[in-house]
Design a protein around this motif. Sequence first.
Motif, PDB file in Angstrom:
ATOM      1  N   LEU A 167      23.398  10.454  21.106  1.00  0.00           N
ATOM      2  CA  LEU A 167      22.969  10.718  19.730  1.00  0.00           C
ATOM      3  C   LEU A 167      24.068  10.340  18.746  1.00  0.00           C
ATOM      4  O   LEU A 167      23.813   9.811  17.662  1.00  0.00           O
ATOM      5  CB  LEU A 167      22.626  12.201  19.591  1.00  0.00           C
TER       6      LEU A 167
ATOM      7  N   ALA B  54      23.661   7.787  15.753  1.00  0.00           N
ATOM      8  CA  ALA B  54      23.924   8.143  14.358  1.00  0.00           C
ATOM      9  C   ALA B  54      24.842   7.112  13.724  1.00  0.00           C
ATOM     10  O   ALA B  54      24.647   6.713  12.574  1.00  0.00           O
ATOM     11  CB  ALA B  54      24.532   9.537  14.262  1.00  0.00           C
TER      12      ALA B  54
ATOM     13  N   LEU C 218      21.839  13.780  11.963  1.00  0.00           N
ATOM     14  CA  LEU C 218      22.000  13.748  13.419  1.00  0.00           C
ATOM     15  C   LEU C 218      23.455  14.035  13.800  1.00  0.00           C
ATOM     16  O   LEU C 218      23.743  14.786  14.733  1.00  0.00           O
ATOM     17  CB  LEU C 218      21.565  12.390  13.973  1.00  0.00           C
TER      18      LEU C 218
ATOM     19  N   TYR D  85      17.480  20.510  14.119  1.00  0.00           N
ATOM     20  CA  TYR D  85      16.676  19.412  13.588  1.00  0.00           C
ATOM     21  C   TYR D  85      15.456  19.972  12.857  1.00  0.00           C
ATOM     22  O   TYR D  85      15.126  19.531  11.749  1.00  0.00           O
ATOM     23  CB  TYR D  85      16.245  18.489  14.726  1.00  0.00           C
TER      24      TYR D  85
END
Lengths: 575, 140, 204
Positions: free
Chosen positions: A114, A118, A173, C31
Amino acid sequence: MATITAPLDRPLEGKRPHINEYLRWSVDHKIIGVQYMVTALFFFIVGGALAMMIRAELLTPALDVAASGQQFNTIFSMHGTIMIFGWIIPMMAGFGNYFVPLQLGAKDMAFPWLNAFAFWLIPPAGMLLILSWFIGPIEAGWTAYPPLSTLFSGDGQTLAALSLHLLGISSILGAINFIVTIKNMRPPGMGYFQMPLFTWTILATALIIVLATPFLAGALTLLILDRIGGTKFFDAANGGDVLLWQNVFWFYSHPAVYIMVLPGMGILSEVLAVHSRKSIFGYKLVALSSLGIALIGFTVWAHHMFTSLTPELRIPFMITSMIIAVPTGIKVFSWLATIWMGKIRFTAAMLFGLGFLSMFVIGGISGVMLATLPFDIHVHDTYFVVSHLHFVLFGGAVFAIYAGIYHWFPKVTGRMLDERLGRLHFFITYVSFFLTFFPMNFAGMLGMPRRVAVYDPKFQTLNVIISIAGFVLGVSTFILFYNMFDSLRHGKKASANPWRALTLEWATSSPPPSTNFIEDPVPMSDPYGYGTTEAEAYLYGQEQQFGPLKPAHFEAALLAAASDDSDPLPEGAGD
Amino acid sequence: MAEDEMTQAENEISDAENVNEEAAAPVDETAHEIAHAHIPSDTTDVLGITLPFPIYTAVFVILAVLTVIEVVVGTGSSGAVIAIILAAIAFGKAYLVVSYYMHLRTDNRLFTYTLVFPLIVGILGILWLILVAPEAGGVE
Amino acid sequence: MAQLVETHGHTHDHESPQAKAENLKFAMWLYLASEVIIFSILIAAFAIFRVRQPEMVDEAREALSISFVSVNTFVLLASSWAMVMGLLAIQKGNNESMVRWIGLTGVLGLTFVLLQLVEYQELRHEGIALYSETAGRFGQRFYPLTAFHGAHVIVGVIWAFIVMFKGIKRQYSPTNYIGIEIFGLYWHFVDVVWIILFTMIYLI
């Protein structure tokens, strides 16, 4: 401090990754951190060039450098947008990526994939942003107020909005990753209140990003719809409401100010404590004040809209805006108390730290002045505001970034930066920075509006001073770039812990091996316990493990400093 | 009224859940690892009657019933009271999904805060935006 | 129970599947936290309109078919139920049952999207466009909000089928079902958003 005492056969020496590693997809947080920082530095040059164009235009009261007023609008809009979203925020994310896992003694972030994802949103976003220059003018400033951004700007505004969308996703993120990493990956023995303060500020920043950035995303979605979908959310003539944008934008953008400044405050806490060999004064309060700033930061947005808001709603925001000076004040006094009576080493990092401290206070004070309603109405939309925001963002965030670069460059590259060039860089930057932005206060008080290419000739003297100092400031940046390029190859070799710091990023070789630590590091119970016998034992153990703390010229003075009974390093002795 | 109905049903469910928790007590090592997931049993006890389906199905039935009530209440009539009742039912349904289907009742408390805090920020934001919105929509 | 808590508390291994599952869940919640904010802006855009120009909403509602949307709401609620039943199935070790339930989740989600498109089509015939001078400003408040939600449903449907195929390949087990749980959190959140939107747009 058990782990450090076992000496290994050979000193651990990480190798600097090959340049190709940085050009492709990598899930190593150290590679990603450098990718962030180099990308950000690129945007810094672009944004800086635009700033030079602004200053060149403003040398004379008439329109000469820019082809038209529209072009000038585009220049300053791009300058603001790029500097904020392309430079400061990614740069802080870069520092965070590189140093948060190291400071936590972790092998990597919680979600390496991730993390890489990002980062890789940023290059296309940056391309869109730069492309918008060629597609059509963005004339609404970085704040993109409608109707300027809907009815008067070109298609570049749409591209810029899309680009900000991508950057927003990227930072959300990234922030999620930081929060999870900090919550779950601390080593045994490191509670929240044993964390280094830089990690604390990244935590606070990440919380702001998760909660505030989606506001911008929502507003941008409506803006894009207005621009290409034919809706009229912000068109007052057709039932829309321009204040909707201003409110939602500042829901995001005021907290975003702290997204930019808080990590800088964290860097400052690290640098001041290490280079003055003192424990942080009031550690807990400093840590908690970051959260305080994050929280109160959500309640002050309307002070950006004093002139467009219903009058009776102004006073509450004036009060909250002044309240937020309290946690900031806690930090400033803590820093002052930290360096008080310390064995200060005037390294370049420390100098920039002190530069931040002095300039940020000026920015903070002009901030409180602007929060004062009657005064704000007088100087609203003048150069006073420009001065304030540059004192906070350049004198604050950028000085902190410089301090961070001088402080951590040895860790990232394994080479020391040239201290003499660093000091030269500092003095030129400091003086020219002050001469660039302080006279703006006078221009603003006398009534020079911001965002204009053509101004009253009576302001010319001030503007010439500002422009010349501005050019010097621009050039001074290249001292840093030269220093970095030169030191990469010819700099003195850096040892694992050249500054004799106690936080965990220094408890491994410089640069760190790809797994960060060969064996799990044990954190000090107090990451800033300089001068204690515990710290001395810890540093001694580190020396056993990694060999003498190079470069040699620091050694004698630093050992003496750590043993707590000698004079501070005399200025210049470093070379 | 509808709200009362809901809370009542909810209490019963939570009682049922408590019973189930004990029933699903871990027995071996692998169960230890996943025991914090609180796997509900295949039956649901409501009002002393054992129904032949898991708690999730019971929640689904309640959600469906609440939706029907909402539609019945919402169509045809309007006004502040109706609006408040409808909002209450909607939030009740959301609460059921969040606490049972998303396991917030039994999961880490931190997750609850992670949801509630932005919810407060968001709702305050919405209220503010409504408050400052202009009365009439410009030129008609 | 106490013993359980203890073993959990002493786990410092960041690499353990348990720690990773916990990380993933926390990340998903964060999120969702940001999703709450972004939806709240779009909701605000509608709510302002509802409060300040109620007559326009009332007018537009005559074109909306409540019964049709109620059925659609029911479909989405059912898919949420199917989702959670799938999770229960894998927790009990029944992989085939899990695959069926998750497949049903995806199919129901897809049905929701298709029915929503039908609804859009109907509205278009009624003259409610994204923006039109004549039909008022309902469209610009209605379409972005529902379409943004619909986009989330589409993502969820794709995700559901991915989970289903992973299930067919037997990649989940009673000790490793975090992938399903994470998807579940997302899917239920989308459901919750619809619960709020349904009431706000069509009823209040």
